[in-house]
Design a protein around this motif. Structure first.
Motif, short mmCIF file in Angstrom:
data_model
loop_
_atom_site.label_atom_id
_atom_site.label_comp_id
_atom_site.label_asym_id
_atom_site.label_seq_id
_atom_site.Cartn_x
_atom_site.Cartn_y
_atom_site.Cartn_z
N TYR A 170 0.85 -1.19 0.00
CA TYR A 170 0.00 0.00 0.00
C TYR A 170 0.89 1.23 0.00
N ASP A 171 0.30 2.38 -0.28
CA ASP A 171 1.04 3.64 -0.26
C ASP A 171 1.09 4.14 1.18
N TRP A 172 2.16 3.79 1.88
CA TRP A 172 2.27 4.07 3.31
C TRP A 172 2.24 5.56 3.62
N ARG A 173 2.56 6.42 2.65
CA ARG A 173 2.51 7.87 2.89
C ARG A 173 1.10 8.30 3.30
N ARG A 174 0.09 7.58 2.80
CA ARG A 174 -1.30 8.01 2.95
C ARG A 174 -2.01 7.39 4.15
N TRP A 175 -1.32 6.53 4.93
CA TRP A 175 -1.98 5.99 6.12
C TRP A 175 -2.23 7.12 7.11
N GLY A 176 -3.46 7.24 7.57
CA GLY A 176 -3.90 8.38 8.38
C GLY A 176 -4.97 9.17 7.65
N ASP A 177 -5.09 8.95 6.36
CA ASP A 177 -6.16 9.49 5.52
C ASP A 177 -7.34 8.53 5.65
N GLN A 178 -8.47 8.99 6.18
CA GLN A 178 -9.59 8.10 6.48
C GLN A 178 -10.20 7.46 5.23
N VAL A 179 -10.28 8.21 4.15
CA VAL A 179 -10.84 7.66 2.92
C VAL A 179 -9.92 6.55 2.39
N TYR A 180 -8.62 6.79 2.45
CA TYR A 180 -7.67 5.76 2.02
C TYR A 180 -7.74 4.55 2.94
N ALA A 181 -7.97 4.75 4.24
CA ALA A 181 -8.09 3.65 5.19
C ALA A 181 -9.28 2.75 4.82
N GLU A 182 -10.38 3.35 4.40
CA GLU A 182 -11.54 2.55 3.98
C GLU A 182 -11.19 1.72 2.74
N ARG A 183 -10.45 2.33 1.81
CA ARG A 183 -10.04 1.58 0.62
C ARG A 183 -9.09 0.44 0.99
N LEU A 184 -8.19 0.72 1.92
CA LEU A 184 -7.25 -0.32 2.37
C LEU A 184 -7.97 -1.52 2.97
N THR A 185 -9.06 -1.27 3.67
CA THR A 185 -9.81 -2.37 4.27
C THR A 185 -10.33 -3.33 3.20
N LEU A 340 -5.39 16.66 9.56
CA LEU A 340 -5.59 15.20 9.56
C LEU A 340 -5.73 14.60 10.95
N TRP A 341 -5.33 15.34 11.99
CA TRP A 341 -5.32 14.78 13.34
C TRP A 341 -6.67 14.25 13.81
N PRO A 342 -7.79 14.95 13.60
CA PRO A 342 -9.08 14.40 14.05
C PRO A 342 -9.38 13.03 13.42
N GLY A 343 -9.08 12.89 12.14
CA GLY A 343 -9.31 11.61 11.48
C GLY A 343 -8.40 10.52 11.99
N VAL A 344 -7.14 10.88 12.27
CA VAL A 344 -6.18 9.91 12.82
C VAL A 344 -6.68 9.38 14.16
N GLN A 345 -7.15 10.27 15.02
CA GLN A 345 -7.68 9.84 16.32
C GLN A 345 -8.87 8.89 16.15
N GLU A 346 -9.69 9.18 15.16
CA GLU A 346 -10.86 8.32 14.92
C GLU A 346 -10.42 6.93 14.46
N LEU A 347 -9.42 6.88 13.58
CA LEU A 347 -8.91 5.59 13.13
C LEU A 347 -8.37 4.78 14.30
N CYS A 348 -7.57 5.44 15.13
CA CYS A 348 -6.94 4.75 16.26
C CYS A 348 -7.98 4.32 17.29
N GLY A 349 -9.03 5.09 17.44
CA GLY A 349 -10.08 4.75 18.40
C GLY A 349 -10.84 3.49 18.03
N LYS A 350 -10.77 3.10 16.75
CA LYS A 350 -11.49 1.90 16.29
C LYS A 350 -10.66 0.62 16.38
N MET A 351 -9.39 0.75 16.75
CA MET A 351 -8.51 -0.43 16.79
C MET A 351 -8.73 -1.24 18.06
#
Length: 450
Positions: A170-185, A340-351
């Motif tokens: 995957y394009d690791w530069r973009r991890w933390g982007d919520q839309v990209y995270a959905e695509r990664l799933t 990007l920080w609010p989205g990053v926190q949301e991603l981490c909160g789901k782990m």
């Protein structure tokens, strides 16, 4: 019409032959595969063997950039030409400025599956970057070149004789982007289910081996796909030097530029050092690896931990958003942090802890940044390292242990394996201890834990 088509096809074939002769380094030619020890070659797979899916971390897999060529004239019969940009030594030496600029991201908006509009990070206009495919993309950072920059190569080679080893690139530069995270799933689901199909009987289930930032990527995807799916397709998860807690070293790395053990992100000439900091500050992953207040419900850091100090301020675990705001206020080009920080926190909160057996391999033999101190309130300046803790040079051991303990208390099947001696964050994925331990875990052998 038929005659025209035939003529076009003949013309196209002639063009291809001609170009193959003139450009022997194009994909499809023998030279493009590279030397045997660093070739664009995927690990072999055989039906009936256990599958291992490898997930690399930040700056730990190769990326390639689209190069305009004659191939773009014949999209119906020729694939576009891509060449390694990260981390090609040849490209960085011959054209460092252009190579670095191709890795820059830009802020824009995107839409999540629930209809919300959020800030995202994507390649700048006119640039097409993609991960190098297969295990070639994680074995070294510069496949095809004579002098390899090794990452996973030793582990991939050691597993390849007995297991089906494949990479989730995957394009690791973009991890933390919520839309990209959905695509990664969705991509992760497809990769695992394909690997599952290669096995047979009791060996159908897949083992996921994730290194560094590959851990939060894996944890997020597993949490999004659900426990039932994980238990159906996954046998076990092995996290090596996991970075789902974030790292204190990321504060100066984002604000100023690569520092300490992460200084080797990009082996570019010394005079480009500060310029590299401006490039990496556009990567969503730099924000995603800031210290997290919580991973799901687990707390990696003590309540009173101070990550950064200035003459007038202190930044603790609840102050990362304020730190990013202050960095953006005093340093140009750091707007990605607050965006990007609010989205990053949301991603981490789901782990959550994986719903399958999980082994964590980590190191506590190296002094690791735990706190930095600034001489002034200018957060763009290089700070002093004012406190260290045992770790692997990037991730502190205590933060790994805190999350693992919380998972165990919640009933998760989690085991810890601490490497002996001094093993760096980057090297832990292919050190002798890991090379010996992972096959034992794959075979289900009894192994002594912490």
């Amino acid at each position: 019409c038929c005659c025209c088509c035939c003529c076009c096809c003949c013309c196209c074939c002639c063009c291809c032959c001609c170009c193959c002769c003139c450009f022997p380094c194009c994909p499809g030619s023998p030279c493009y595969k590279g030397p045997p020890w660093n070739a664009f070659r995927d690990a072999p797979r055989s039906r009936g063997r256990k599958s291992v899916v490898c997930v690399a971390g930040l700056a730990s897999s190769a990326l390639e950039n689209h190069v305009p060529s004659y191939r773009d004239w014949f999209p119906c019969c020729l694939p576009p030409l891509f060449r390694v940009s990260y981390c090609s030594i040849k490209a960085l030496v011959s054209n460092p400025e252009r190579t670095l600029q191709s890795l820059r991201l830009r802020l824009t908006t995107g839409e999540l599956s629930d209809g919300r509009e959020v800030q995202i990070a994507e390649s700048v206009s006119g640039v097409r970057i993609r991960p190098v495919r297969g295990t070639a993309g994680i074995s070294t950072l510069n496949p095809g070149e004579w002098v390899p920059v090794d990452v996973w190569r030793q582990l991939v080679n050691s597993l390849g004789t007995d297991f089906n080893c494949q990479a989730f690139n995957y394009d690791w530069r973009r991890w933390g982007d919520q839309v990209y995270a959905e695509r990664l799933t969705d991509m992760f689901r497809a990769e695992i289910e394909e690997a599952y199909g290669h096995g047979s009987g009791d060996d159908r289930k897949v083992t996921v081996v994730a290194h560094s930032m590959g851990a939060p990527v894996t944890l997020y995807c597993l949490s999004a796909l659900g426990d039932d799916w994980a238990q159906q397709y996954i046998e076990q998860v092995i996290l090596v030097a996991p970075a789902h807690m974030g790292s204190p070293s990321m504060l100066p790395n984002f604000a100023h530029g690569p520092l300490g053990a992460t200084h080797s992100f990009i082996p570019a000439p010394h005079f480009l050092e500060h310029h590299i900091g401006d490039i990496t500050a556009t990567w969503a992953c730099m924000v995603a690896e800031m210290p997290m207040m919580k991973v799901g419900t687990a707390e990696p850091w003590p309540e009173d931990h101070v990550f950064a100090k200035t003459p007038t301020r202190e930044y603790g675990r609840e102050d990362m958003g304020r730190f990013l705001d202050d960095v953006a206020a005093c340093t140009g080009g750091r707007e990605f942090g607050p965006a990007l920080w609010p989205g990053v926190q949301e991603l981490c909160g789901k782990m959550r802890a994986p719903a399958v057996a999980t082994s964590i391999i980590y190191s506590a033999g190296d002094e690791t940044i735990a706190q930095v101190t600034y001489a002034s309130d200018d957060l763009g300046a290089a700070p002093e390292i004012s406190r260290t803790e045992p770790g692997d040079g990037t991730i502190t051991a205590a933060s790994i242990e805190a999350v693992a303990k919380a998972w165990q208390q919640d009933g998760a099947d989690v085991r810890l394996f601490k490497a002996e001696g001094r093993v760096s964050h980057k090297d832990l994925i292919a050190c002798s201890q890991t090379l010996q331990l992972i096959p034992k875990l794959l075979e289900g052998a009894e192994v002594q834990t912490e």
